[in-house]
Each structure stands twice: as C-alpha cells, then as structure tokens.
Design a protein around this motif. Sequence first.
Motif, PDB file in Angstrom:
ATOM      1  N   SER A 445      36.488  29.096  49.511  1.00  0.00           N
ATOM      2  CA  SER A 445      37.609  29.416  48.644  1.00  0.00           C
ATOM      3  C   SER A 445      38.250  30.695  49.161  1.00  0.00           C
ATOM      4  O   SER A 445      37.574  31.714  49.324  1.00  0.00           O
ATOM      5  CB  SER A 445      37.150  29.588  47.193  1.00  0.00           C
ATOM      6  N   SER A 446      39.528  30.617  49.420  1.00  0.00           N
ATOM      7  CA  SER A 446      40.231  31.793  49.950  1.00  0.00           C
ATOM      8  C   SER A 446      40.351  32.900  48.920  1.00  0.00           C
ATOM      9  O   SER A 446      40.409  34.082  49.276  1.00  0.00           O
ATOM     10  CB  SER A 446      41.623  31.380  50.439  1.00  0.00           C
ATOM     11  N   SER A 447      40.379  32.535  47.632  1.00  0.00           N
ATOM     12  CA  SER A 447      40.552  33.536  46.577  1.00  0.00           C
ATOM     13  C   SER A 447      39.272  33.864  45.834  1.00  0.00           C
ATOM     14  O   SER A 447      39.216  34.886  45.140  1.00  0.00           O
ATOM     15  CB  SER A 447      41.599  33.039  45.576  1.00  0.00           C
ATOM     16  N   GLN A 649      46.435  38.478  46.006  1.00  0.00           N
ATOM     17  CA  GLN A 649      45.527  37.504  46.630  1.00  0.00           C
ATOM     18  C   GLN A 649      44.204  37.379  45.868  1.00  0.00           C
ATOM     19  O   GLN A 649      43.182  37.057  46.440  1.00  0.00           O
ATOM     20  CB  GLN A 649      45.261  37.876  48.099  1.00  0.00           C
ATOM     21  N   GLY A 652      45.007  32.029  44.615  1.00  0.00           N
ATOM     22  CA  GLY A 652      45.839  31.353  45.597  1.00  0.00           C
ATOM     23  C   GLY A 652      46.860  30.455  44.916  1.00  0.00           C
ATOM     24  O   GLY A 652      46.696  30.076  43.758  1.00  0.00           O
TER      25      GLY A 652
END
Length: 657
Positions: A445-447, A649, A652
Amino acid sequence: MSTRSPSPVSSHATPMEPKQSKSKSVAQRRVYGKSRANAPRAVFDGSPARDIRFKLQHVDPVESLQAKLAQVTINDDSIPQPDNHAEPPKMESEQKQELGNIPCDESSPSTIEDISDTPTTQSSIESSLEAEPKLKKCETMVEVRICSKALENFSQIKSASPATTSESISQDREKRSASCDRRRAERKKIPASRRSSGVVHDSEASTYVGAILTEALSPIAAQGIQKFGSWASRSANMFDVAKLAEGSYGEVYKLHLREEACRPVVSKSKLAKLKSYGDGVFKVVPLRAKSGPGSKKFTTIDEIVSEVKMLKYLDPIPGFARFREIHVVQGRFPESFQNAWDHYKKTKDDCINPNPSNKRAYPDTQLWAIVEMDDAGCELEKFAWSSIFQIYDIFWGVAMALARAEEYAMFEHRDLHLGNVCIRSTREDDCMEPPTELDIARKPSSSGFGLSSLETTIIDYSLSRADLLLTDDPTGLTEVASSDLDKKQLFDAIGQDEDEIMQRNTYRYMRATLYTGCPIETEKVADIPGIWAEYSPRTNLIWLLFLLQSLFKNRKPETSAAQPQRKALAPCSPNKMASKLEAGKEKDQSIAGSLVKERQTKDVQAGISRLKQTLEGRLKAVLELLDLEHGHEDMCCAADLVAYAMDSQWLGEEDFF
C-alpha cells in the motif's frame, strides 16, 4: 445498528423541514468511491400480493361467455360449400327455431356445453372462390354444440306427456332446492378453511401510515399494513432470528440462513437467491399511535419517513448503510422474534426496553416500522482494536465516507459515537484480528491505508441533516431532511464515565459550532427555531475528533508474536570422516541460509516498525489539526481533511476515488 443513545428521549428520528404533504423520490448524483453492488431485495415467498393478483385475474364464466358472443361478427359474404355435400347445413334461422322447442326453465337439465363462433374473413372467402369457382354460396352460420346428456334429457322430456313433464320439473326443483339448503347449512356449521392474506384491512390505519408505505420499494411491502405474525412466517422455515442491540428508537434483529439439516429442501436456484440475500438486519421501531394510548411516545410517522428517505438517498455512497426495504406491521411479536428477545435478556446486561409481550407497554394493535438493511458488521464499541493499522483504517474510512456524503448531499451526521460506526472484515475467512507481518508484506500500500482489511459503515441517521434532490422538480430544488436537536435534551446531561462525558461534551461542542461558530463557547444560548436545518459541516470534524480520541484512548495492548523456540541439538552420529565433512558442508549452507532469512526477517520487521511509527505520527498530526482551540483555521469540513491527507500522501487517490 446503533446501540442505545444516552439521550433519554424515546425517539429521535428526523422530521422533514419543510414538511412535505407527499413523499417524493430523490435523484441520484455522482458518487465518489468504488462502485458497489446493489443491495439484495426481499426474497420471501408466499406473499399476500400473489393472492391479490390471482383474484384480480379471476373472471366470471358468464361474463366471459357474453364477451365472446359480443365479439361474433356475421359477414354478408357466403361460405362456399361443396356440390357433393349430402345434406345442406341448417341455416341459422332453422337452428334458432329448433332450439326454441327446448324449455328455458332454470330447472331444465339441458345445458349448453360450448358455444363457438366460426367467423370467416373476406380474404379467406375470396381465396376459396378462386380455388373452386363452382362452389355454391350460402349465408354464414353459427355452430352450436349441445352435449349428449342434454340431447337425452331433451328427448325424454319431448316424449313425456305435458302433465308428467311439469310434475317431474317441479319435483326436480324441490330436490335441487332441498340440496342447496342442506349445503348452505353445512357451510355454516363447518366454515371452509381459508388462507390468511396477512394484510390488515383497516383503512384508517392504512391512511395513517400511508407516507411510510409510499417509500416501500416492492409491491408486497407497499400494499398495506401486514400482520406481524404473517410477515415473519414467510421466513420462519429458512432463517433463524437473533437480537443484536437495542436503543431508545427500538431494537435490531438479524436473520441467519439456517444450516442445511434445519431447513426444508428448496431448489438450487432459490437457495442461491437466499444465500445472495445474505444476513439481513431488521430495525424494529414502534410507531406512535394516532390517538389514545401510545400517542405521546414512540417514533412519529414523519420521523420514520425522513429516516427512510435519507437511507435511500445515501445508499449508493461507499461507507454508508445499504437500504433494502421498509415494512409496516401490526400486532404482537411473533414467536421467533420473542424468543430472540428473551435470549438477549438472559445473556446481555444492557436490555432495558420493555418486554414486547407486555400488553401494558405495547397493545395488541401496536404498529411497527421494520427497516430492512444489509448487515454492516460489528459495532465499533463492541470491538477490541489494538493495532495502529486498525485505527488508521477505521478513522480514514469514516472520514472519507463523510467527505463523499458532504459532496453528495451536504450531509452532517451529528451523532457519530462508537455505536454508529460498524466494521467488518474483507478477508475471505472474515478474520478481524490485527494483520500479521506476512499480511502486511503481501499487501503493498503506497499510503498505508487498507492493511487491516477492515471496512467501515456509518449507520443511524436519526439526528442527521442532508439535502435531498427531488426528481420531479424542474428547478433542481432540494428537500432538507433534519431534526431539531434542541428538543432532544442532548446538551444538558453530564455523563457517568470518561467515555460518556467525552461524548456529552461533543454534543455541546457541536451546538456551539452551529450557534456561535466557536466550538469551545459551550455556554448554552437561547434556542433559534429552524437553525438545525442549516448546513454546518464543521460538526463532522468535531465528531471525527471524538472518534480519533476514542480510538487512541480505548486501544488495547498490542500482543507481540511469540518467538519460535529453537530445536534441541541432535546427538552426534558415529559416521565416517567423509560423511562428517559432507554433513559439515550442509550445515554451513543451512546456517548461511538461515542467516539470510533472519536478516531479511529483521529488515521486514524494521520496515513494519517504521511504518507503524509513521501512521501513528500522521494520526497525532490529525489531532493537532482538529484541535478545538489551536486547530487549522482553514479546516471546515471532512472533505478539507481528506484533501489535506491526499496532498500530504497520507491517502492515495485510489483510496478515495
């Protein structure tokens, strides 16, 4: 559904402002978020609507025969007949003359079995004339068929003397009359068993709840008030009933599909439909009586109508409850629901509502509104959370749902305590435990959002405010759904413990925000009529602050995974030197592999630990942003907070859109 609100008021739903004389459907706007499947509708068979439709389709045979005869047309064109026909057919006049000899008395045994006309179109006649030009023409005839039994009786009557015939006719009349009297007496003594339609035939009560019935989606629910027992019996063989919670509004029950051994055999298609229907949640709300006992308590018709309208309007928004149906029933609790209430009373310590079987609390004619919804999971106040991943997903899940509703309907919840947030797991095994290190490693997960696999749902809009766009208004005007909270006695109570004190203070902060614009000026001022219909989305931020403070305050200690125990050393085997050297090489390789895995494991653990600190730091920064005295000045609604999180950020775009 939400548990008991601290409010002492027995009902706190949402009357419409301004009040509408007729309920209207609402238009759909654009919804941000992932699309969701439509909520399954009621699948209970054996509804009274089927009986009504059958009765409407039933036609009297005499009227049907008269309608057929009225459609008979006689053309002037003749029907060709072959030359070699032995005997020309009798004309219509001759047939009438012959039928005229038959007695037309009601007691006559002669009966016409079937009368069918044989109309011939002009095109068919012309084609027949072209094919056989030598055929003779004659007038159109009407065919009359008389059963054989009628011919026998007619011949017997014709051969008998007039006196004998009249005597037999009179005797036959007497026999028939005596037989009819005997059958009528038998019917009075033993009434024929009829299936109950399940509909309450009370025009006055139906008119009283007509606004609720208008909001129903299915013909079964919209046809009128149903008997509580008949309504519940449609699912008695397939579902088990369990009570989940109660509140001042009423009580919440859940229907579970029975195990295969405990339910009747049904077709595969119907079973698949029942499974797709899932576990339904039913909010049972007693309605205020129009007059007499019960006219000063319970929920009003306008309050239920407003809540149902808001449920239907907010249904497509991800993170809000899925609406299925609204029913109106009358009578005492059926056995399945009463047993569920008794079990809840024995096993729970928060059962305060009166027993439904108590006739002093609820009369035999008590009306109930049953709001049917999808199961949203477990109430947050009954869930034990410990991981920062769970807190992160719960908070931002609620915040994004509020942001969508603000853009969609100018929505304020105004009562977002822990009982009005439900959570459920999106895992295949429905596990709600904190995610393991392996789970986090497998789910990038990018966030950092979505790692706990917990999904949140906001429920209970009985104190909420929203703009409902009307479909039949060409000017695009909206209908405001709101409730006058100054009449609910929410702002004077203190609270008995820390959690309740914090919730009571939140009500006062919310009122001060609406009245003065400053939440900390909680000194109560004079009520302003109609002020709660105004839109003040900062109240959503006040409840998000309460939610985040509660998540940190009631957080359970996080249990660390137990370290695996090392295996005992194996005894040295009396092998030769070569085998010892080979074993030594294998051991060195095994040690090297284990060191690599250990290093990788430590790197993963270190990365997860840093991620936990990052997520916790973000949420503490949110506490500062939402601080009532020193918070961010430009933070005015949940949408502002979500936009700030996306710019930072913390979230996302794929998490929101």
